[in-house]
Design an enzyme around this catalytic site. Structure first.
Site, short mmCIF file in Angstrom:
data_model
loop_
_atom_site.label_atom_id
_atom_site.label_comp_id
_atom_site.label_asym_id
_atom_site.label_seq_id
_atom_site.Cartn_x
_atom_site.Cartn_y
_atom_site.Cartn_z
N ASP A 78 0.82 -1.21 0.00
CA ASP A 78 0.00 0.00 0.00
C ASP A 78 0.85 1.26 0.00
OD1 ASP A 78 -2.21 -1.62 0.06
OD2 ASP A 78 -3.18 -0.55 1.70
N CYS A 119 1.21 -8.11 5.03
CA CYS A 119 0.82 -6.72 4.83
C CYS A 119 -0.54 -6.56 4.16
CB CYS A 119 1.88 -6.00 4.01
SG CYS A 119 3.43 -5.80 4.92
N ASP A 120 -1.14 -5.43 4.51
CA ASP A 120 -2.25 -4.83 3.79
C ASP A 120 -3.40 -5.81 3.50
OD1 ASP A 120 -0.92 -2.33 3.83
OD2 ASP A 120 0.44 -3.11 2.34
N LYS A 121 -3.75 -6.04 2.24
CA LYS A 121 -4.95 -6.82 1.94
C LYS A 121 -4.69 -8.32 1.91
CE LYS A 121 -6.37 -2.80 1.81
NZ LYS A 121 -5.06 -2.32 2.22
N CYS A 191 4.94 -2.32 8.42
CA CYS A 191 5.27 -0.99 8.94
C CYS A 191 4.92 -0.87 10.42
CB CYS A 191 4.59 0.09 8.12
SG CYS A 191 5.24 0.18 6.43
N GLU A 442 -6.87 4.53 -0.65
CA GLU A 442 -6.54 5.16 0.62
C GLU A 442 -6.02 6.57 0.35
OE1 GLU A 442 -5.36 1.33 3.39
OE2 GLU A 442 -3.76 2.58 2.57
N SER A 468 -5.66 5.11 5.18
CA SER A 468 -4.65 4.18 5.68
C SER A 468 -4.73 4.12 7.21
CB SER A 468 -3.26 4.66 5.27
OG SER A 468 -2.26 4.02 5.99
#
Length: 552
Positions: A78, A119-121, A191, A442, A468
């Site tokens: 992302d 991460c993310d999705k 992150c 985002e 985000s």
């Protein structure tokens, strides 16, 4: 064993010949076959080290008497996709990930699965697949990144996006920006703040599908590799005991997840992903019930971007299990639910303790008496919109201001960077929803630019897109119905007064209904922004954000 249909009996001799072409022995084929879903790639910092985690998982499976068979999953970073058309693809990959895992796992009759996201999705996509397939499943993430350090101050990716705004405001030089860029993200891992990836990895523990520590053990620690071995062993225990994902993905476990979400101050994206995961097992999460849970759940953690602590600090303080133990002091959890440890949540947290009350506030001394997420309703968002109130400045918890209307993220970002947004404004970014975006981008670049210019405590932002988990300020997303389907956010005009009252869970467009009716009669549905490829198909099939942006 499910895998017997691909390896047992005279009629499966052709199948066995294919396995032997890959070097599998009869002994390996005689054991349960476990699919190992490895999301490794060389474009996401949280995934760059997942081959090491995968090898540890496979070692654990073999130690416990199974045969691992690895296959891949895609993923989008992302952060790297942020601020350009690449972000349109982030959320839609969630469906691709779930679909592809379903295809491979069913086609090859695996007896169980170990999911290796970070991460993310990728995490919610894999959770959706877990609910869909109802196999023994264990999650083991790659773990969080350490915080960076610049001139003695710890920082994360949020600070980098905000620094871009600071440069445009003349508060930072480009040379200093590059020094920060070399320090903010020091190594592998998701992150370092309570952003979407870490939020969802923490949620796997609460849902019972991740071993204790899955959400918080740093990526670089040996304990992370050891946990991966234990995950491989745990899935074999589940196979032997016939424990499957749907036995954990129940109404009570989703309620636990929302309670933990409120206590942790997770990303607002969890309110997009949890309904989508629940949908896979036939459960509907009503957004109004989210506020009911928020009202009774204290906010115990303020991790970046809401505060100065990071995931590594949460780990050192006792991790998710310590947070759950605090919540259980007021009986806010269902503790009788089974988990991948083979024990209940109550048994898992029996010996957990809070090692740092500055990072995990005790239940009788919370940051706030209610949760970190709120769902706002009103004529601007009849079906709801979402705000991470734990990261919202007190000055904006109740606010009225003139609408500054933009039909794309790029236009709003340009206005912020050019100094055209004033204190008190309410930025409206529309036609960025699941269908209108398409893909529900985002808006971290915009919110960070505001923060960099010192306006994050003075300007609110509302969108039918997303924010985000790294966002702070009065950033209100998922406005439903979205503009592309004629939601009232499409009817807002420059200068209209918008009233936000987060404590009362309301957001209001201060325009009379008869005037809105006139505007609605003139509104013209826009042409699709994308007319070919995956995004065009996605836009035709995706539901609204209040339903989890699922494909229908």
């Amino acid at each position: 064993m499910k895998s017997e249909k691909i390896k047992k009996g005279m009629e499966r001799a052709p199948h066995r010949s294919l396995f032997r072409a890959m070097g599998y022995t009869d002994e390996e084929l005689g054991r349960p076959i476990i699919g190992v879903v490895n999301a490794y790639n060389e474009i996401i910092p949280g995934h760059i080290h997942l081959n090491e985690i995968t090898e540890a998982v496979k070692a654990g499976i073999r130690m416990a008497g199974g045969t691992p068979m690895e296959f891949p999953s895609i993923g989008v970073c992302d952060g790297i996709a942020m601020g350009h058309e690449g972000m349109k693809y982030s959320l839609p990959t969630r469906e691709l990930i779930a679909d592809s895992i379903e295809c491979v796992a069913t086609a090859h009759a695996f007896d169980g699965l170990v999911m290796i996201p970070n991460c993310d999705k990728v995490v919610p996509g894999m959770l959706m697949a877990a609910g869909r397939l109802d196999l023994p499943v264990v999650f083991i993430s790659g773990g969080p990144m350490f915080a960076g350090n610049y001139n003695g101050k710890r920082l994360s990716l949020t600070n980098m996006f905000e620094a871009v705004g600071a440069v445009s405001a003349g508060k930072l030089t480009e040379a200093e920006l590059e020094e920060m860029a070399s320090a903010a993200c020091p190594g592998c891992g998701s992150c370092s703040g309570m952003f979407t990836a870490n939020s969802m990895n923490c949620v796997t523990e609460v849902l019972g599908l991740g071993l204790p520590g899955n959400g918080t053990i740093p990526a670089a620690f040996g304990d992370r590799t050891a946990l991966a071995k234990k995950a491989g062993m745990a899935v074999m225990e589940m196979v032997n005991k016939k424990i499957t994902a749907r036995q954990m993905l129940t109404e009570k476990s989703f309620e636990n997840a929302l309670v933990a979400d409120m206590a942790l101050g997770c990303s607002s994206n969890t309110i997009l992903h949890l309904p989508a995961i629940a949908h896979e097992v036939g459960i509907t999460i009503n957004l109004k019930s989210v506020n009911e849970i928020s009202e009774r759940t204290p906010n115990l953690c303020r991790l970046a971007p809401a505060g100065e602590s990071f995931i590594e600090d949460l780990y050192a303080a006792g991790g998710i299990q310590a947070v759950l133990a605090e919540l259980n002091k007021k009986k806010l959890l269902h503790t009788d639910l089974i988990t991948v440890t083979g024990k209940t949540i109550g048994e898992n947290i029996r010996d957990a303790r809070n090692k740092n009350p500055e990072v995990i506030r005790p239940i009788d001394n919370p940051y706030s008496p209610n949760g970190g997420i709120a769902i706002l309703f009103g004529n601007l968002a009849p079906n709801g919109c979402v705000v991470k109130r734990s990261a919202c400045a007190p000055e904006l918890m109740q606010h009225s201001g003139p609408a500054r209307v933009f039909d794309s993220e790029e236009d709003s970002f340009s206005a912020v960077q050019a100094g055209k947004i004033a204190a008190g404004d309410v930025i409206i970014i529309r036609y960025e929803g699941p269908r209108g975006g398409p893909g529900m981008r985002e808006m971290l670049s915009v919110t960070a630019a505001l923060a960099g210019r010192g306006l994050d405590k003075q300007v609110a932002l509302i969108t039918d897109g997303r924010f985000s988990g790294a966002t702070r300020g009065a950033s209100i997303g998922h406005c439903s119905p979205e503009a592309a389907v004629g939601g009232n956010i499409a009817l807002v005009e420059e200068g209209d007064t918008i009233t936000i009252d987060i404590p009362s869970y309301s957001v209001t467009l201060e325009v009379p209904e008869d005037e809105l009716a006139k505007r609605r009669a003139k509104w013209v549905k826009p042409a699709p922004k994308v007319t070919h490829g995956y995004l065009a198909r996605y836009a035709r099939m995706v539901s609204s954000a209040d339903q989890g942006a699922i494909l229908i």
